[in-house]
Design an enzyme around this catalytic site. Structure first.
Site: not given
Ligand code: GP9
Ligand code: MN
Length: 636
Positions: A258, A300, A415, A474-475
């Protein structure tokens, strides 16, 4: 007679004044918001003037409609609705540096979770953004100098206002085209659109786009797939043998980390490494340092989409929501066919990002979501289950899985808003001007510790010999809202180029038999699928993929972002500006033309596949193509 005339003229003059002041008030407000609250990257005086001019057409339009439908009351309703629309955009922009799209409105539940509490993005000073509503009310309803009539617009004046909006918009558009040609046809970047046509016109544009995309699926037919397949054949890299099949028959764990960006790797805070474990681990595997995320509004879920399909996610909304009913040739389905058990592991609600629906379309056998984990309040914080426990439970599940398996894990603790229980804070907060960035260091450090425990346990398990582990970010976690703080931390000015380079995320391929190397190839998440299938020695019969195997030394190095920007071996192209990729120096714009054109072409093609649900025609089209090839051979 002349007295009556004078009287009338005075009243007309008053009317014009009221119109002008009310329009002017809204104009000033909209200007203030566009120039000071949004960061639209205004580059020169011409752009600044366009930005100042562009609210006008939309104001004439909304007030025109208001007057037409309801006289001065209607005009006032338009004023209020327009103000609310602007404010919603302000709030959304503060959180996402982006503008709402219609498909995103279907994801309100998700949005609420994503943005944390709405009150944290509202500020008391925002009340001032509504102060003008009172002035407008006074002008419209109560202003009555002696011997004048109160403001009473006729409905047909609404038509005049709305008609005036048309030339105003055309002037706006012509003017904008001096900065960017074919603005409405070839712009994927909403910030740029708003800079040139204004935020209210942008919403009209978005509504038109919505109508168009809905039409596309109905109108689509199998012929549209032919140019796509031809493009794929023309752009295919030669098959490389490098590391082909080194992981044949092995299990695969893909770990999506994340909000993990490359800038934390090998970096320190207060003299301590932020990711000490990953820093060592990467020496033992293939580590990519020019690997970018390519996500947009679906975050994500967009990265999952890129990995599974090697297609670009959408520019508007999250494809996981908007097109979960399409037919896909997902990586999980392919691996199922090859005898793999496929799953996704993520200890969040299974409906989040519509995963429970989309995972079926992608072909996953199983989704281990929150309900499959031992989620208790003691083991949770913020977004939910802490990574260390998620890892622990996930490894136990893997030990029981049928082999070979392919499983994708998605972490959660790192996150936004990046908070942690006291005991889990392994490093002091940062000292920059951004609390978000300061806390991010702590959650990154925590995630690394959790990773350490997981990888060490994994290495000591029987799985290790037969499993490869792929870890990627992921980003971004730190948005451009925190550029200043980022500059303080990295000790450099974060300009457009640096901001672009901050979109790099780590990628590591690790496992027994894979030798350590540092790979500098320029690539992105779209390249993950072909890289994986090459490692697994699997023939991938889906011809429609935009990615290029990252391990292939002759691969096409081109990473395209959803905004139509790109990085290749030599250049980085951002919104028409060309930079040297190594030095960040500005170069002659023409050098990037080819890259921009390619970006445009691929994004449009990928969009046509998704909007037209074209993969449903794949079998049919391939049969026709094969038949053609067969008959050609006969002719030879
Ligand atoms: C939620 C997680 C976070 O299930 O994948 O989402 P994001 O905000 O990073 O897209
Ligand atoms: Mn994410």
């Amino acid at each position: 007679m002349s007295k009556i005339n004078k009287y009338l003229n005075k009243n007309i003059a008053l009317k014009l004044v009221v119109y002008a002041v009310v329009i002017g008030l809204f104009w000033v407000k909209m200007n203030y918001i566009q120039a000071n609250i949004f960061s639209l990257n205004v580059e020169n005086a011409n752009e600044a003037n366009i930005l100042a001019f562009n609210p006008l057409s939309s104001i004439f339009l909304i007030f025109g409609i208001g007057v037409l439908l309801g006289g001065r009351r209607g005009m006032f309703v338009s004023y209020i609705l327009g103000s609310i629309l602007l404010y919603v955009n302000v709030l959304f922009y503060r959180e996402y540096n982006d503008f709402i799209t219609i498909p995103m409105l279907n994801q309100v539940a998700n949005l609420a979770d994503l943005g944390g509490s709405i009150t944290t993005i509202m500020s008391p000073g925002d009340a001032l953004l509504f102060a003008d509503v009172l002035i407008a009310a006074f002008l419209l309803f109560y202003l009555k100098p002696s011997r004048f009539q109160v403001f009473k617009p006729k409905r047909r004046e609404g038509i005049i206002l709305a008609i005036v909006a048309i030339p105003l918009f055309l002037i706006n558009l012509q003017w904008a085209e001096t900065e960017r040609t074919d603005l409405l046809e070839r712009t994927f970047d909403r910030n740029m659109l708003v800079k040139y046509i204004g935020v209210i016109n942008y919403h009209v544009y978005d509504a038109v786009l919505q109508g168009k995309t809905e039409m596309k699926k109905t109108m689509a037919d199998s012929n549209e797939l032919v140019p796509v397949i031809n493009y794929m054949n023309e752009n295919k890299s030669e098959d490389s043998d490098r590391l082909e099949g080194v992981a044949e028959g092995k299990n695969v764990i893909v770990m999506s980390m994340e909000s993990t960006q490359t800038f934390v790797v090998d970096n320190t805070l207060h003299g301590e490494e932020l990711t000490p474990y990953f820093n060592d681990l990467k020496e033992e595997g293939i580590y990519f340092d020019n690997f970018y995320h390519q996500v947009k509004q679906g975050r994500t879920s967009d990265s999952e989409f890129l990995l599974a399909n090697s297609l670009y996610p959408l520019n508007r909304g999250a494809v996981f929501f908007t097109h979960s009913g399409n037919q896909y040739e997902g990586l999980p389905s392919l691996l199922n066919e090859k005898g793999y058990f496929t799953s996704s592991m993520h200890a969040n609600d299974k409906t989040f990002w519509n995963r429970n629906v989309m995972y079926d379309s992608l072909g996953f056998d199983e989704f281990y979501s929150k309900e499959d984990y031992d989620v208790t309040p003691e083991k949770s914080h913020g977004w939910g289950y802490l990574d260390e426990y998620f890892f622990e439970d996930s490894l136990s599940k893997m030990k029981e899985m049928d082999q070979p398996f392919y499983t994708k894990m998605i972490t959660l603790t790192n996150h936004y808003p990046f908070t942690l229980p006291e005991e889990q804070k392994l490093i002091e907060e940062g000292e920059t001007g951004s609390g978000t960035l300061n806390r991010y260091f702590q959650t990154i450090r925590y995630q690394d510790e959790a990773l350490k425990k997981f990888v060490e346990d994994f290495k000591n398990s029987e799985l290790y010999d037969d499993t490869i582990l792929v870890i990627y970010g992921d980003h971004f976690g730190i948005s451009e809202n925190h550029q200043k703080a980022m500059g303080e931390y990295l000790d450099k000015d974060i300009n457009e180029f640096e901001q672009f380079q901050l979109q790099r995320v780590p990628l590591l391929i690790y496992g027994k038999g894979i030798k350590g190397e540092k790979n500098h190839t320029v690539g992105g998440q779209i390249d993950l699928r072909p890289t994986l299938t090459n490692l697994l020695g699997i023939e991938d019969d889906n011809p429609i993929q935009f990615g290029h195997d990252l391990l292939d030394e002759d691969r096409r190095q081109l990473m395209i972002t959803r905004d139509g920007n790109f990085a290749n071996e030599d250049y980085v192209g951002i919104q028409g500006t060309c930079y040297d990729r190594e030095t960040g120096e500005k170069l002659e714009a023409g050098l990037c033309d080819e890259g921009f054109d390619k970006a445009q072409e691929e994004l449009e093609m990928s969009d046509s596949i998704i909007y037209g649900d074209l993969l449903r025609y794949l079998d049919e089209t391939e049969m026709v193509q094969n038949k053609d090839e067969g008959s050609n051979q006969e002719n030879d």
